[in-house]
Design a protein around this motif. Structure first.
Motif, PDB file in Angstrom:
ATOM      1  N   GLY A 212       1.074   2.554  -9.459  1.00 44.00           N
ATOM      2  CA  GLY A 212       1.526   3.828  -8.921  1.00 44.00           C
ATOM      3  C   GLY A 212       2.991   4.084  -9.214  1.00 44.00           C
ATOM      4  O   GLY A 212       3.654   3.343  -9.942  1.00 44.00           O
ATOM      5  N   ASP A 213       3.505   5.158  -8.595  1.00 40.96           N
ATOM      6  CA  ASP A 213       4.864   5.625  -8.887  1.00 40.96           C
ATOM      7  C   ASP A 213       5.910   5.087  -7.929  1.00 40.96           C
ATOM      8  O   ASP A 213       7.104   5.316  -8.132  1.00 40.96           O
ATOM      9  CB  ASP A 213       4.898   7.161  -8.838  1.00 40.96           C
ATOM     10  N   GLY A 214       5.510   4.393  -6.880  1.00 39.97           N
ATOM     11  CA  GLY A 214       6.478   3.903  -5.914  1.00 39.97           C
ATOM     12  C   GLY A 214       7.113   2.592  -6.323  1.00 39.97           C
ATOM     13  O   GLY A 214       6.869   2.063  -7.417  1.00 39.97           O
TER      14      GLY A 214
ATOM     15  N   ARG B 141       0.829  -1.209   0.000  1.00 41.01           N
ATOM     16  CA  ARG B 141       0.000   0.000   0.000  1.00 41.01           C
ATOM     17  C   ARG B 141       0.868   1.266   0.000  1.00 41.01           C
ATOM     18  O   ARG B 141       0.584   2.219  -0.727  1.00 41.01           O
ATOM     19  CB  ARG B 141      -0.927  -0.002   1.208  1.00 41.01           C
ATOM     20  N   ALA B 142       1.936   1.256   0.791  1.00 46.27           N
ATOM     21  CA  ALA B 142       2.821   2.423   0.817  1.00 46.27           C
ATOM     22  C   ALA B 142       3.495   2.628  -0.537  1.00 46.27           C
ATOM     23  O   ALA B 142       3.621   3.764  -1.016  1.00 46.27           O
ATOM     24  CB  ALA B 142       3.868   2.251   1.912  1.00 46.27           C
ATOM     25  N   ALA B 143       3.922   1.528  -1.177  1.00 39.35           N
ATOM     26  CA  ALA B 143       4.568   1.639  -2.482  1.00 39.35           C
ATOM     27  C   ALA B 143       3.606   2.185  -3.526  1.00 39.35           C
ATOM     28  O   ALA B 143       3.981   3.031  -4.361  1.00 39.35           O
ATOM     29  CB  ALA B 143       5.109   0.279  -2.908  1.00 39.35           C
ATOM     30  N   GLU B 144       2.360   1.719  -3.491  1.00 40.39           N
ATOM     31  CA  GLU B 144       1.393   2.170  -4.488  1.00 40.39           C
ATOM     32  C   GLU B 144       0.873   3.575  -4.186  1.00 40.39           C
ATOM     33  O   GLU B 144       0.159   4.148  -5.006  1.00 40.39           O
ATOM     34  CB  GLU B 144       0.246   1.165  -4.583  1.00 40.39           C
ATOM     35  N   ARG B 145       1.245   4.103  -3.045  1.00 38.64           N
ATOM     36  CA  ARG B 145       0.939   5.496  -2.732  1.00 38.64           C
ATOM     37  C   ARG B 145       2.159   6.388  -2.930  1.00 38.64           C
ATOM     38  O   ARG B 145       2.169   7.546  -2.491  1.00 38.64           O
ATOM     39  CB  ARG B 145       0.411   5.597  -1.308  1.00 38.64           C
ATOM     40  N   GLY B 146       3.207   5.818  -3.596  1.00 40.51           N
ATOM     41  CA  GLY B 146       4.309   6.648  -4.050  1.00 40.51           C
ATOM     42  C   GLY B 146       5.621   6.520  -3.310  1.00 40.51           C
ATOM     43  O   GLY B 146       6.575   7.229  -3.642  1.00 40.51           O
TER      44      GLY B 146
END
Length: 447
Positions: free
Chosen positions: A101-103, A61-66
């Protein structure tokens, strides 16, 4: 008819349960994951409560939030690697493909011995490192000494943080029945390596030459003789050789342990206690909460995993069981020949046949309307009993949760509903992440 006391009691408890639930602090993980000041998230808890899945879901979740994230797991099971689409995890962070996402998401699994080897190689010259790595006592110590896994988990965390390559490190701590062993292990191993026995064994090597041999022969003869009997002469020799080779690195163990401990207390670290809605798991979670507070570790909340729910909780367990008994007990309702009537109805009382032996109604023919009706009744009764079991489970989980929140009202909580199966891919981890971010603790699974 007077109301059922059990039902009335259960109904009376519902508003009180609702008040306790609504008054509990609700954990929202998104602000935590989005905050660039959050650099480390540590998931801790007893074994079998879903720590590894929670850590992976938070990392995704943290990665897909950037954010650029690495998940460090201690769990040797292959399911985490499989859920991330990786053949296997090892001591090197590996990029997880398929994230949105960008993460970036990276994952790794702690190799305890390899991490210990890296410490030796980093803090000893090549010749001394080779001697240590080949030493039989070191090989036993690095592979199975009590607390080595926990110490190396913290050692690896320190290495990852020092590289400053990731925005966020999510740590899945080793499962433990002794609360926070991973906090104690650095001190224990450091104390062992700096302890009196080690200093005594190191002393002859420090003195060197004839003085060292004289000290060994005179000052330590009794000790070495006793240890030789207990450990065996060859093992004692291996220990002394290991100690002599490791002498220059002992101070580094304690220094790094202290640095990692302070890192865990720093504002950029966040602890999440993971538990299941069971008495033993929440009792241990309560101990974790109290220990973290005593150690001044920054606790952000509790993740309560595998919470059961029902969309039909208006029907109590008692009423469901009573209805099931009415359908199953032929002495209550006679449904023979497709007719339903009370056996002691006024039509039969006082008649000339009232004293005659009761003749059982013939069994309905297979496929007849009466047979179909009885089959439906049996199925309905079975479903009612399953529902009653579910309601009792829900009540038990609520009571257990409420006891924890009453004891620790300051701890924010998020409930994650029980899933019908295991998480086996990124979509499953993403679903868990969505549930972790839910703002409503009453969001539950339906039957």
């Amino acid at each position: 008819m007077s109301p059922d006391p059990a039902e009335a009691s259960e109904t009376a408890q519902e508003p009180e349960q609702a008040r306790r639930l609504s008054s509990a602090r609700v954990l929202d993980v998104d602000p935590l994951l989005d905050d660039p000041k959050t650099r480390i998230v540590v998931c801790c808890g007893s074994g079998g409560v879903g720590k590894t899945t929670t850590a992976a879901a938070l990392g995704l979740r943290a990665a897909e939030r950037g954010r650029k994230v690495v998940v460090l797991t201690i769990d040797p099971a292959k399911r985490l690697a499989q859920s991330m689409g990786i053949d296997s995890l090892d001591n090197v962070p590996r990029r997880v493909k398929g994230t949105e996402g960008d993460g970036e998401l990276h994952a790794m699994m702690l190799d305890m011995k390899r991490t210990f080897d890296e410490v030796v190689e980093a803090h000893a010259d090549p010749a001394r490192a080779a001697a240590i790595l080949a030493n039989p006592f070191y090989q036993s110590l690095s592979a199975g000494f009590a607390g080595t896994q926990e110490y190396m988990a913290m050692e690896k965390l320190g290495q990852l943080r020092a590289r400053d390559e990731w925005d966020l490190i999510v740590v899945d701590t080793p499962p433990s029945r002794s609360a926070l062993d991973f906090l104690d292990a650095p001190k224990r191993l450091g104390s062992f390596l700096d302890g009196r026995l080690i200093r005594l064994l190191t002393a002859p090597a420090k003195l060197g030459g004839r003085a060292g041999m004289a000290f060994l022969n005179v000052g330590m003869s009794m000790m070495t003789g006793t240890l030789g009997k207990l450990l065996g002469g060859q093992l004692l020799k291996d220990v002394q050789t290991f100690v002599a080779a490791m002498d220059t690195t002992f101070g580094g163990f304690r220094t790094r342990a202290d640095a990692t401990y302070k890192l865990l207390q720093a504002p950029g670290t966040a602890f999440l206690v993971v538990a299941a809605p069971e008495r033993d798991a929440l009792r241990e979670a309560a101990y974790f909460v109290e220990r973290l507070a005593a150690e001044h570790m920054p606790l952000v909340g509790l993740v309560l995993n595998r919470v059961h729910g029902s969309g039909a909780d208006g029907l109590s367990a008692e009423r469901a069981l009573a209805a099931a008994e009415n359908l199953e007990d032929p002495r209550i309702v006679d449904q023979g020949d497709g007719k339903a009537g009370l056996r002691n109805s006024p039509d039969t009382q006082g008649s000339s046949q009232s004293s005659a032996p009761e003749i059982a109604a013939p069994a309905p023919e297979e496929g007849s309307p009466a047979d179909t009706e009885r089959s439906v009744d049996r199925l309905t009764a079975g479903l009612l009993r399953l529902h009653a079991e579910r309601m009792r489970l829900l009540a038990r989980e609520r009571r257990t949760r409420d006891r924890f929140t009453a004891r620790h009202p300051e701890v924010a909580m998020v409930e994650v509903p029980a899933l019908p199966g295991d998480v086996h891919d990124l979509a499953g981890l993403r679903d868990i992440g969505d549930r972790l971010a839910a703002r409503r603790p009453e969001r539950t699974e339906h039957i």
